[in-house]
Scaffold this motif. Structure first.
Motif, short mmCIF file in Angstrom:
data_model
loop_
_atom_site.label_atom_id
_atom_site.label_comp_id
_atom_site.label_asym_id
_atom_site.label_seq_id
_atom_site.Cartn_x
_atom_site.Cartn_y
_atom_site.Cartn_z
N LEU A 287 4.69 5.37 -9.41
CA LEU A 287 4.05 6.12 -8.34
C LEU A 287 4.62 7.54 -8.34
O LEU A 287 5.83 7.73 -8.35
N ARG B 267 -2.48 -5.18 -1.74
CA ARG B 267 -2.10 -6.28 -2.63
C ARG B 267 -1.59 -7.50 -1.87
O ARG B 267 -1.19 -8.49 -2.50
N SER C 101 -0.19 1.64 1.94
CA SER C 101 -1.58 1.33 1.56
C SER C 101 -1.62 0.49 0.30
O SER C 101 -2.39 -0.49 0.20
N LEU C 102 -0.77 0.84 -0.69
CA LEU C 102 -0.74 0.11 -1.96
C LEU C 102 -0.34 -1.35 -1.76
O LEU C 102 -1.02 -2.27 -2.26
N PHE D 158 7.06 -0.26 -9.25
CA PHE D 158 5.74 0.35 -9.36
C PHE D 158 5.90 1.78 -9.88
O PHE D 158 6.88 2.45 -9.55
N ARG E 229 1.51 6.19 1.31
CA ARG E 229 0.88 5.74 0.06
C ARG E 229 1.36 4.35 -0.33
O ARG E 229 0.57 3.51 -0.77
N THR E 230 2.65 4.09 -0.17
CA THR E 230 3.17 2.76 -0.53
C THR E 230 2.69 1.70 0.44
O THR E 230 2.42 0.56 0.03
#
Length: 404
Positions: free
Chosen positions: A359, A379, A374-375, A357, A371-372
């Motif tokens: 980022l 998904r 949540s990402l 990814f 952040r990761t």
């Protein structure tokens, strides 16, 4: 060798010529694209086209033209490779003098540089010198270029100088079709395994290509032997498998890709379920103390992931090097790689087990993780409670945690 796709019949006489034709080619004529061809072949030589998919016997030489009888009929593709054999041995003298990179190739390379391609693959690499020359040329043409050079292993010379070629390149491709025209067919499987193993030891991605699902050029389902062949390449832990004629001009390109993917996923899942972890010795590849630290961190993280049964590995990487080291260990769980570089993200797609990814990462590891989380949760790739190991090349760190 140039000619539109056509089927050869047994016993037909064809003309191989170095002459150029501005009008349509005469019937039963094939253009060969190196000038010394007519001088080099002899009456009685066997010509193998496209790795032996079609075979001819030289019956007569007439100036720039060589008359040949088709002895093994089959489908001949445009721009197919041509080798010739004499008294059961490959004729190498002329082939050894042919340039690995032709004048037209340099024009194509310029086009690729201008378009910002991620990879350039070089055919019939004879030595590391060819790879180094191309890398120097790319650097001179575009100093900010991040293009990787892939060496296609498809000749006797490639195998003879294999280690130096792989060390100089950014990855390798086992091009089994042309390789099988230069060495005995029964030696191709062991040569493939040797290339795959050496690439992994030297931390270079390796692609297995050519004739994986050859029958799907014409038929909607593969043979069982082809499925077994794909399975073996996956079991050898190759980074990637590549379709050629199946997708370039086959009648069922999407089905071929679906078969390749489904077989690969099933074998990898079986490998994990059976916990078949090979005891391959991975030599140190670090060139600096900092790289050695990264290497030890990745080796430890992969071992921990397998022993603890973690759900995912995270790696935050600037250059992609730590992600590649982690991929080299072939851990059982998915590896999510996060980088701020678009070109690094694209390049990491080639390497085994990585899900990259783009980022923007900071030195605040907790912020990066949140952040990761949540990402990937959005998904559906991870969920609360999953056990995760996170690595960072900039912080030279390793952490174990549960997803909140």
């Amino acid at each position: 060798m140039n000619r539109t796709m056509v089927t050869r019949e047994d016993g037909e006489i064809w003309t191989f010529t170095v002459r150029a034709f501005s009008s349509p080619l005469p019937d039963h004529t094939i253009i060969v694209n190196y000038d010394g061809f007519a001088e080099d072949v002899e009456v009685g030589d066997d010509l193998l086209v496209d790795g032996g998919m079609v075979r001819f016997e030289v019956v007569e030489k007439l100036g720039p033209d060589v008359k040949c009888r088709c002895t093994d009929p089959g489908l001949l593709l445009p721009r197919a490779n041509l080798t010739f054999w004499r008294d059961g041995s490959l004729v190498r003298e002329r082939n050894a003098m042919l340039p690995t990179i032709s004048p037209k190739d340099w024009l194509d390379i310029d086009f690729g540089i201008a378009e910002g391609v991620d990879f350039i693959a070089v055919s019939f690499v004879k030595s590391a010198e060819v790879i180094n020359h191309l890398k120097s040329y790319i650097a001179a043409r575009c100093r900010d270029s991040d293009i990787s050079v892939i060496a296609k292993i498809e000749s006797i010379d490639s195998l003879k100088n294999l280690e130096e070629i792989i060390r100089a390149s950014d990855g390798a491709m086992v091009a089994r079709g042309d390789l099988g025209a230069q060495i005995p067919l029964e030696q191709v499987p062991s040569a493939q395994q040797r290339v795959v193993k050496m690439c992994r030891q030297l931390n270079k991605p390796v692609i297995v290509a050519s004739q994986l699902l050859e029958s799907m050029i014409e038929y909607p389902t593969p043979t069982r032997a082809e499925v077994a062949d794909v399975s073996e390449a996956v079991r050898q832990r190759a980074d990637a498998l590549m379709l050629s004629g199946e997708s370039a001009m086959g009648q069922y390109p999407e089905k071929a890709l679906t078969v390749l993917r489904s077989v690969s996923l099933r074998i990898e899942r079986w490998w994990r379920e059976e916990k078949r972890r090979e005891a391959m010795e991975l030599p140190n590849v670090a060139s600096s103390f900092s790289d050695k630290i990264s290497e030890e961190i990745c080796n430890s993280a992969a071992k921990m992931a397998n022993n603890l049964g973690v759900d995912a590995l995270f790696v935050f990487t600037t250059t992609g090097h730590m992600a590649s080291l982690l991929s080299r260990c072939r851990p059982d769980c998915p590896v999510f790689a996060f980088t701020s570089s678009t070109s690094v993200r694209r390049r990491l797609n080639l390497q085994w087990g990585l899900i990259p990814f783009r980022l923007s990462c900071s030195d605040d590891m907790e912020s990066n993780l949140n952040r990761t989380f949540s990402l990937l949760k959005a998904r559906g790739m991870i969920q609360s409670g999953d056990l995760v190991i996170a690595l960072s090349d900039s912080l030279q760190s390793i952490q174990v945690m549960n997803v909140p």
